[in-house]
Scaffold this active site. Structure first.
Site, PDB file in Angstrom:
ATOM      1  CB  ALA A  70      -0.955  -0.002   1.185  1.00 21.55           C
ATOM      2  CB  THR A  71       4.212   2.130   1.355  1.00 24.16           C
ATOM      3  OG1 THR A  71       3.886   1.846   2.716  1.00 24.16           O
ATOM      4  CG2 THR A  71       5.162   3.314   1.300  1.00 24.16           C
ATOM      5  CD  GLN A 178      -5.079  -1.493   8.739  1.00 25.56           C
ATOM      6  OE1 GLN A 178      -5.711  -2.431   9.223  1.00 25.56           O
ATOM      7  NE2 GLN A 178      -3.763  -1.390   8.868  1.00 25.56           N
ATOM      8  CB  SER A 198      -1.456  -3.608   2.121  1.00 23.47           C
ATOM      9  OG  SER A 198      -0.356  -4.273   2.682  1.00 23.47           O
ATOM     10  CG  HIS A 200       1.464  -6.807   5.210  1.00 19.10           C
ATOM     11  ND1 HIS A 200       1.522  -6.417   6.520  1.00 19.10           N
ATOM     12  CD2 HIS A 200       1.735  -5.697   4.479  1.00 19.10           C
ATOM     13  CE1 HIS A 200       1.821  -5.126   6.573  1.00 19.10           C
ATOM     14  NE2 HIS A 200       1.953  -4.660   5.353  1.00 19.10           N
ATOM     15  CB  CYS A 324       4.536   3.437  10.419  1.00 18.05           C
ATOM     16  SG  CYS A 324       3.606   2.244   9.491  1.00 18.05           S
TER      17      CYS A 324
HETATM   18  N1  PMP Z   1      -1.972   2.505   4.682  1.00 19.19           N
HETATM   19  C1  PMP Z   1      -2.503   2.040   5.812  1.00 19.19           C
HETATM   20  C2  PMP Z   1      -3.821   2.594   6.276  1.00 19.19           C
HETATM   21  C3  PMP Z   1      -1.827   1.075   6.550  1.00 19.19           C
HETATM   22  O1  PMP Z   1      -2.359   0.629   7.700  1.00 19.19           O
HETATM   23  C4  PMP Z   1      -0.592   0.579   6.080  1.00 19.19           C
HETATM   24  C5  PMP Z   1       0.192  -0.455   6.864  1.00 19.19           C
HETATM   25  N2  PMP Z   1       0.551  -0.031   8.157  1.00 19.19           N
HETATM   26  C6  PMP Z   1      -0.084   1.098   4.882  1.00 19.19           C
HETATM   27  C7  PMP Z   1      -0.804   2.047   4.211  1.00 19.19           C
HETATM   28  C8  PMP Z   1       1.210   0.610   4.324  1.00 19.19           C
HETATM   29  O2  PMP Z   1       1.044  -0.650   3.740  1.00 19.19           O
HETATM   30  P1  PMP Z   1       2.290  -1.545   3.315  1.00 19.19           P
HETATM   31  O3  PMP Z   1       2.847  -2.107   4.563  1.00 19.19           O
HETATM   32  O4  PMP Z   1       1.698  -2.586   2.405  1.00 19.19           O
HETATM   33  O5  PMP Z   1       3.239  -0.675   2.582  1.00 19.19           O
END
Ligand code: PMP
Length: 379
Positions: A70-71, A178, A198, A200, A324
């Site tokens: 997702a990042t 989420q 995402s 995971h 994070c």
């Molecule tokens: N957006 C949200 C709302 C998330 O909760 C997360 C994961 N903490 C991310 C983005 C990032 O996802 P990824 O770990 O797949 O990069």
């Protein structure tokens, strides 16, 4: 160990691992090498996974772009549009409760001359649509608001926001990391242009995700951030993470079948857990009580240090904020944005239930919570 941190990540479902295994050493061809049968076999599997991911959000396969998570999807969505912007629309509208992969990008884009505006949220973390209507205008290039919060679980009115956004000729992106696999997500009904996923977070592997692009990437003025062999319609070059993608496809397929029942079960045990704590300790529940993720519970224990609470419950895996940001000294930006004081934010824990949690585990967890809260209060 009772794992209660399913917003940070979920374990891979064993069925997902089983689906992935052949793609490491048996069926290992490069899906771009369609000149030979080995490559074609993998290309077919990648195609099937695209349909599985699409099916979970009511998208067509060609609208799904594979990414590393997702990042990255969030970065392609915003910067990809910005790269092709004609300079007339210089405003990006978001909220202060987004994930850092949106907020830190916005800071960088601000340095490049973009104007970043924040839609206010109420105490439950829900965006105020009347304010959104005032903020979004003909100068706005993109509106980006998460579908659900990774801290307080609040579900946002994305469909209504999309209508406002489109009436001003802007694009709408939603970070659904989420939400997908937890609540029904329908890109056609919501009418969003871009949506991040995402794997995971939905019992798939880490390091893989997807970006939904309405109509497919050729239908949208969006540039790649990475140039190379033109995989993924040229929007995301690089050899595909085949086992990861197969795993994400399987994980999405499992969610199509299990999400509703699983959500009802998790909401039930989450509610039992909260009731237990409310009956026997001084605790406050955050977020929107009637409009939140079924697996989320954000709890404030007034006067107690959340970190001390976690350290005193070594049998439980819980987080004090998003993975994070926890570890940072600053209290959660999300909790502060919904109007909590620093003290309240520092007294808050985020519990994320998941597919493999049982009622027995949660009953045990609530006992441990109540004992530990009482012990710390005595101190
Ligand atoms: N957006 C949200 C709302 C998330 O909760 C997360 C994961 N903490 C991310 C983005 C990032 O996802 P990824 O770990 O797949 O990069």
């Amino acid at each position: 160990m009772i794992y209660l941190d399913n917003h940070a990540t979920t374990p891979c479902d064993p069925k997902v691992v089983e689906a992935m295994l052949p793609y490491f050493s048996e069926t290992f061809g490069n899906p771009s090498s369609t000149i030979h049968a080995e490559g074609r076999k993998v290309a077919d599997a990648i195609k099937a996974a695209r349909s599985q991911v699409g099916a979970l959000i009511n998208a067509r396969p060609k609208e799904i772009i594979y990414t590393s998570g997702a990042t990255e999807s969030n970065n392609i969505a915003l910067q990809g549009l910005v790269f092709q912007a004609d300079g007339k629309r210089k405003k990006i509208v978001t909220t202060r409760i987004e994930h850092k992969s949106i907020l830190n990008q916005c800071k960088a884009l601000e340095r490049q001359g973009f104007d970043i505006e924040f839609i206010p949220v109420n105490r439950s973390g829900v965006i105020i649509l009347n304010d959104a209507e005032e903020l979004i205008d003909e100068e706005t290039l993109i509106v980006t608001v998460q579908s659900t919060s990774n801290e307080i679980g609040t579900i946002q009115p994305i469909k209504a926001l999309a209508q406002i956004t489109h009436s001003k000729g802007a694009y709408i992106h939603t970070d659904a990391a989420q939400a997908v696999g937890k609540i029904p997500v329908d890109v056609q009904d919501w009418d969003v242009d871009l949506l991040s996923i995402s794997a995971h977070k939905l019992y798939g592997p880490k390091g893989v995700g997807a970006l939904f692009t309405k109509g497919g990437p050729y239908s949208m003025p969006i540039s790649p951030l990475v140039y190379g062999g033109e995989q993924e319609y040229g929007l995301r070059s690089g050899t595909l993470n085949v086992p990861g993608i197969i795993g994400m496809g399987k994980a999405c397929d499992l969610c199509v079948n299990e999400m509703e029942q699983e959500g009802n079960r998790l909401a039930r045990i989450r509610d039992n857990f909260e009731r237990d704590l409310l009956d026997r300790t001084d605790v406050q529940i955050n977020g929107s009580l009637n409009n939140r993720l079924p697996n989320n519970s954000s709890l404030t224990f007034p006067g107690l240090d959340a970190e001390a609470l976690v350290i005193n419950m070594p049998e439980l895996a819980i987080s004090t904020g998003s993975a994070c940001t926890s570890g940072a000294l600053e209290p959660s930006h999300v909790l502060q944005a919904i109007g909590m004081s620093r003290e309240e934010a520092n007294s808050t824990l985020r519990i994320g239930l998941g597919r493999f949690n049982t009622q027995e585990e949660i009953t045990e967890a609530s006992k441990i919570f109540i004992q530990t809260v009482k012990k710390l209060r005595r101190l």
